[in-house]
Design a protein around this motif. Structure first.
Motif, PDB file in Angstrom:
ATOM      1  N   UNK A 101     -36.432 -17.845 -60.254  1.00  0.00           N
ATOM      2  CA  UNK A 101     -36.284 -18.756 -61.392  1.00  0.00           C
ATOM      3  C   UNK A 101     -34.812 -19.102 -61.625  1.00  0.00           C
ATOM      4  N   UNK A 102     -33.940 -18.096 -61.531  1.00  0.00           N
ATOM      5  CA  UNK A 102     -32.519 -18.326 -61.798  1.00  0.00           C
ATOM      6  C   UNK A 102     -31.887 -19.212 -60.732  1.00  0.00           C
ATOM      7  N   UNK A 103     -32.198 -18.960 -59.462  1.00  0.00           N
ATOM      8  CA  UNK A 103     -31.659 -19.805 -58.393  1.00  0.00           C
ATOM      9  C   UNK A 103     -32.117 -21.249 -58.582  1.00  0.00           C
ATOM     10  N   UNK A 104     -33.376 -21.431 -58.956  1.00  0.00           N
ATOM     11  CA  UNK A 104     -33.890 -22.785 -59.170  1.00  0.00           C
ATOM     12  C   UNK A 104     -33.166 -23.457 -60.337  1.00  0.00           C
ATOM     13  N   UNK A 105     -32.912 -22.713 -61.414  1.00  0.00           N
ATOM     14  CA  UNK A 105     -32.202 -23.282 -62.561  1.00  0.00           C
ATOM     15  C   UNK A 105     -30.764 -23.657 -62.202  1.00  0.00           C
ATOM     16  N   UNK A 106     -30.103 -22.777 -61.475  1.00  0.00           N
ATOM     17  CA  UNK A 106     -28.727 -23.070 -61.067  1.00  0.00           C
ATOM     18  C   UNK A 106     -28.687 -24.270 -60.129  1.00  0.00           C
ATOM     19  N   UNK A 107     -29.654 -24.350 -59.228  1.00  0.00           N
ATOM     20  CA  UNK A 107     -29.714 -25.481 -58.307  1.00  0.00           C
ATOM     21  C   UNK A 107     -29.927 -26.787 -59.083  1.00  0.00           C
ATOM     22  N   UNK A 108     -30.809 -26.760 -60.062  1.00  0.00           N
ATOM     23  CA  UNK A 108     -31.055 -27.958 -60.872  1.00  0.00           C
ATOM     24  C   UNK A 108     -29.796 -28.362 -61.639  1.00  0.00           C
ATOM     25  N   UNK A 109     -29.094 -27.372 -62.200  1.00  0.00           N
ATOM     26  CA  UNK A 109     -27.859 -27.671 -62.926  1.00  0.00           C
ATOM     27  C   UNK A 109     -26.797 -28.232 -61.982  1.00  0.00           C
ATOM     28  N   UNK A 110     -26.694 -27.653 -60.792  1.00  0.00           N
ATOM     29  CA  UNK A 110     -25.719 -28.135 -59.814  1.00  0.00           C
ATOM     30  C   UNK A 110     -26.020 -29.544 -59.342  1.00  0.00           C
ATOM     31  N   UNK A 111     -27.298 -29.840 -59.103  1.00  0.00           N
ATOM     32  CA  UNK A 111     -27.681 -31.196 -58.697  1.00  0.00           C
ATOM     33  C   UNK A 111     -27.276 -32.209 -59.769  1.00  0.00           C
ATOM     34  N   UNK A 112     -27.488 -31.854 -61.035  1.00  0.00           N
ATOM     35  CA  UNK A 112     -27.133 -32.767 -62.124  1.00  0.00           C
ATOM     36  C   UNK A 112     -25.630 -32.990 -62.186  1.00  0.00           C
ATOM     37  N   UNK A 113     -24.850 -31.940 -61.989  1.00  0.00           N
ATOM     38  CA  UNK A 113     -23.389 -32.079 -62.028  1.00  0.00           C
ATOM     39  C   UNK A 113     -22.882 -32.965 -60.896  1.00  0.00           C
TER      40      UNK A 113
END
Length: 692
Positions: free
Chosen positions: A513-525
């Motif tokens: 879950x955490x890796x997916x959240x970080x990946x989503x945040x990184x994609x947005x940035x």
């Protein structure tokens, strides 16, 4: 016909000079340029340098597509305590975390240890009635109207910035975000930093310190970037502006204004990045990069082809819990002032003459002798060819200052006094480099020394001799080498989630879950940065420790797969890294995960470059008298552009913005990637391998 913008420029603003590396993306031509820094407002010197470089190299300001800018604005503001008037909002009962700090004595033998006062004094630290538990659950909800009740206090204190660091906000940021939202509504012009945005990690003191630093820097960096953007607009400069971060990547001006603490090692990180690129180009996986400019001396270690990244550093004894390149800096440069103290000891640095008035030889009113004055006094610098002839130096003034301020006080002649200045300087430089290696258990003899910075070429070989290093590499355009590293930076964001958990199969759902959240945040940035999907890169690492330890190791996790097999391999890597770092591992002991990190990179376009010949290409070979040991000797002086084969020391090699000294007992020859490589005659490597 108008042409589309095609010029990319890397800029490194130092304490003495502003360095530029200019790449024509169409032809690949790479040029270097230097201009004096304007400390009162570095943006003035930056624009002056751009205009002068455009006139010299035949482009217009409208041709500039991209500016990658390294700056010491944030660093200098902290060192000089030129910070905003701030207020800290924290959980009631925790107002003194910033002052309590860590109970560690820096000077264990000092009878009266000195402790710097906190950046925000006690009467400016206000408590909020709220509390989060360590698991992220709410123990005491943030009361309605709590922020409004503090507004009269903020107004009475004249708050110019607000830092919000609430207990356990790294696990649950809801209260911090609510405070920030209310302040944005009630005081929209007041800069606010919340800890969960700048440093969402455990350890209250470090997280609070980082948050406070960021908040107090927001008005300073924001004001500078505002002036710079205004000057760029007035000059018709529409280039995209990216700022260099402490992690070696770049970010947009908007991110830099929100998170200026990420710029604290902005300038030196460019040199570390350039050192890493040179290690790859030369196939030298063990490279000690040393950058000697006008004000400071920066040391970075490349081991196995990579420079060390820290998750926490310090700036003037203030902890900063942000990813940054590991660099050791001391106050030693060409402008470092030499003086005899009351005990009759010769000291060099950390005080610097900077760019104004500068060394005595600059002829701008300086009266205290510096390292540059000592070098010119002994003949190692040509007073007619400094900065390619753009600045004439006052040789007689430099010698007189050394004689009066150092020689007469120590009972020495001018030459012996100048030699003493250089000897003390070289010892200080070697000590900084030695410490950077010894603290990691590394042997200097396994490394090659990469010397850059405008003042570095004259000191590199003596420093290498003190360290027992047999090979010194001088890159092309060494004086602007940090700007070269900046020129080839990529956009980088560092993300983290911090939670202490025992490592086992039970945490696999949390990891996924955490890796997916970080990946989503990184994609947005990266999407906000305009980076195409094909140029986005993601790398995950975990902070791990044995149960009971008070420190962690950052372990790369290339698989990024939340499976039992991948977790087992991560643990094996941790045990191996622990054994490598501390000479022991304990595979049977329980391991804790403290944080999960994601490095998010947006690749900028790459271009092949070729160095354009400098001014010295047309100069004739000559000889010059320099002081060696106890007498003046005539030594050969070569121009770097003309050097085609091996030469023996003692000799001097000049280029437009720097000079290289090859000592007796050393030989130097052109190497790969446009370098010069000097080797000791009795070394373990053959000169014939310099093209490898």
């Amino acid at each position: 016909m108008p042409t589309s913008p095609h010029i990319r420029i890397g800029i490194d603003i130092g304490g003495t000079f502003t360095d530029l590396q200019i790449l024509d993306e169409r032809s690949g031509a790479l040029q270097s340029f230097k201009t004096p820094t304007t400390p009162q407002d570095p943006s003035i010197g930056l624009l002056t340098g751009l205009r002068d470089a455009a006139g010299r190299f035949g482009f217009t300001l409208a041709d500039i597509r991209l500016l990658l800018h390294g700056t010491t604005i944030a660093t200098n503001a902290v060192l000089e305590r030129n910070l905003a008037h701030g207020v800290l909002l924290t959980t009631s009962g925790f107002e003194d975390v910033l002052e309590i700090g860590r109970h560690a004595r820096r000077d264990i033998y000092g009878l009266k240890p000195h402790q710097e006062p906190p950046l925000i004094p006690r009467d400016r630290r206000l408590g909020l009635p709220e509390r989060m538990r360590a698991d992220g659950s709410v123990e005491r909800a943030l009361a309605a109207g709590a922020v409004e009740a503090l507004l009269p206090h903020l107004d009475a204190l004249g708050a110019e910035a607000v830092a919000v660091s609430l207990l356990n906000a790294h696990v649950n940021a809801a209260h911090e975000e609510a405070v920030a939202e209310r302040l944005a509504t009630l005081r929209p012009d007041l800069p606010v930093t919340i800890s969960s945005a700048i440093s969402p990690e455990i350890r209250e003191y470090e997280r609070t310190s980082t948050t406070v630093l960021n908040a107090l820097l927001m008005p300073v960096v924001g004001s500078y970037l505002g002036r710079l953007e205004t000057r760029m607009a007035e000059a018709g400069l529409t280039a995209r502006l990216l700022l260099v971060q402490s992690n070696g990547g770049v970010c947009s001006a908007a991110v830099a204004k929100r998170q200026p603490a990420r710029l604290l090692l902005s300038g030196p990180s460019g040199g570390a990045l350039a050192t890493t690129r040179m290690a790859e180009a030369l196939d030298r996986p063990y490279l000690l990069g040393v950058d000697m400019g006008g004000t400071s001396y920066d040391v970075c270690v490349v081991r196995e082809g990579r420079v060390t990244q820290m998750t926490q550093g310090e700036i003037d004894n203030l902890p900063v819990r942000l990813p940054m390149v590991e660099i050791r800096t001391i106050g030693a440069g060409g402008g470092s002032i030499a003086a005899v103290d009351d005990a009759g000891r010769l000291r060099v640095g950390p005080r610097s003459a900077r760019s104004w008035p500068g060394p005595v030889c600059y002829g701008r009113g300086g009266t205290e002798p510096t390292v540059t004055d000592a070098n010119i006094a002994l003949g190692k610098l040509d007073p007619r060819f400094f900065l390619g002839g753009a600045m004439k130096l006052d040789l007689d003034g430099a010698r007189a200052a050394i004689r009066e301020r150092v020689g007469d006080r120590l009972g020495l002649g001018m030459e012996q006094a100048a030699i003493g200045i250089l000897a003390v300087t070289d010892t200080n430089l070697a000590a900084a480099a030695r410490l950077s290696l010894f603290e990691k258990g590394l042997d200097p003899r396994d490394f090659s020394l990469l010397s850059f910075g405008g003042a570095g070429g004259l000191h590199a070989v003596p420093v290498a001799e003190e360290l027992g290093i047999d090979e010194v590499v001088f890159p092309a355009d060494a004086s602007t080498f940090s700007a070269f590293g900046i020129l080839h930076s990529d956009i980088v964001h560092d993300l983290a989630r911090s939670r202490v958990l025992p490592v086992g199969d039970a945490i696999l759902p949390y990891l996924a879950e955490t890796v997916a959240q970080l990946r989503e945040q990184g994609e947005a940035l990266l999407a906000a940065d305009g980076v195409p999907a094909a140029d986005r890169r993601f790398a995950v690492a975990a902070d791990l420790r044995y149960h009971g330890q008070a420190f962690e190791l950052v372990v790369p996790w290339p698989e990024m797969a939340a499976t039992p097999e991948a977790l087992s391999r991560l643990l094996a890597d941790f045990h191996a890294l622990h054994a490598q770092r501390f000479s022991y591992g304990n595979p049977g002991a329980p391991v804790e995960m403290v944080a999960l990190r994601m490095n998010v990179t947006g690749l900028l376009p790459r271009f092949e470059s070729r160095r354009a010949p400098g001014i010295g290409a047309g100069r004739k070979p000559e000889a010059r008298e320099i002081w060696l040991g106890d007498a003046w000797r005539s030594v050969a002086v070569y121009q770097r552009e003309q050097l085609a084969g091996e030469i023996a020391g003692p000799a001097l090699i000049e280029e437009e913005y720097t000079t290289v000294y090859v000592a007796d007992g050393w030989r130097c020859a052109p190497g790969a990637a446009g370098t010069l490589i000097a080797r000791r005659l009795n070394d373990r490597k053959a000169l014939g391998s310099t093209e490898a």
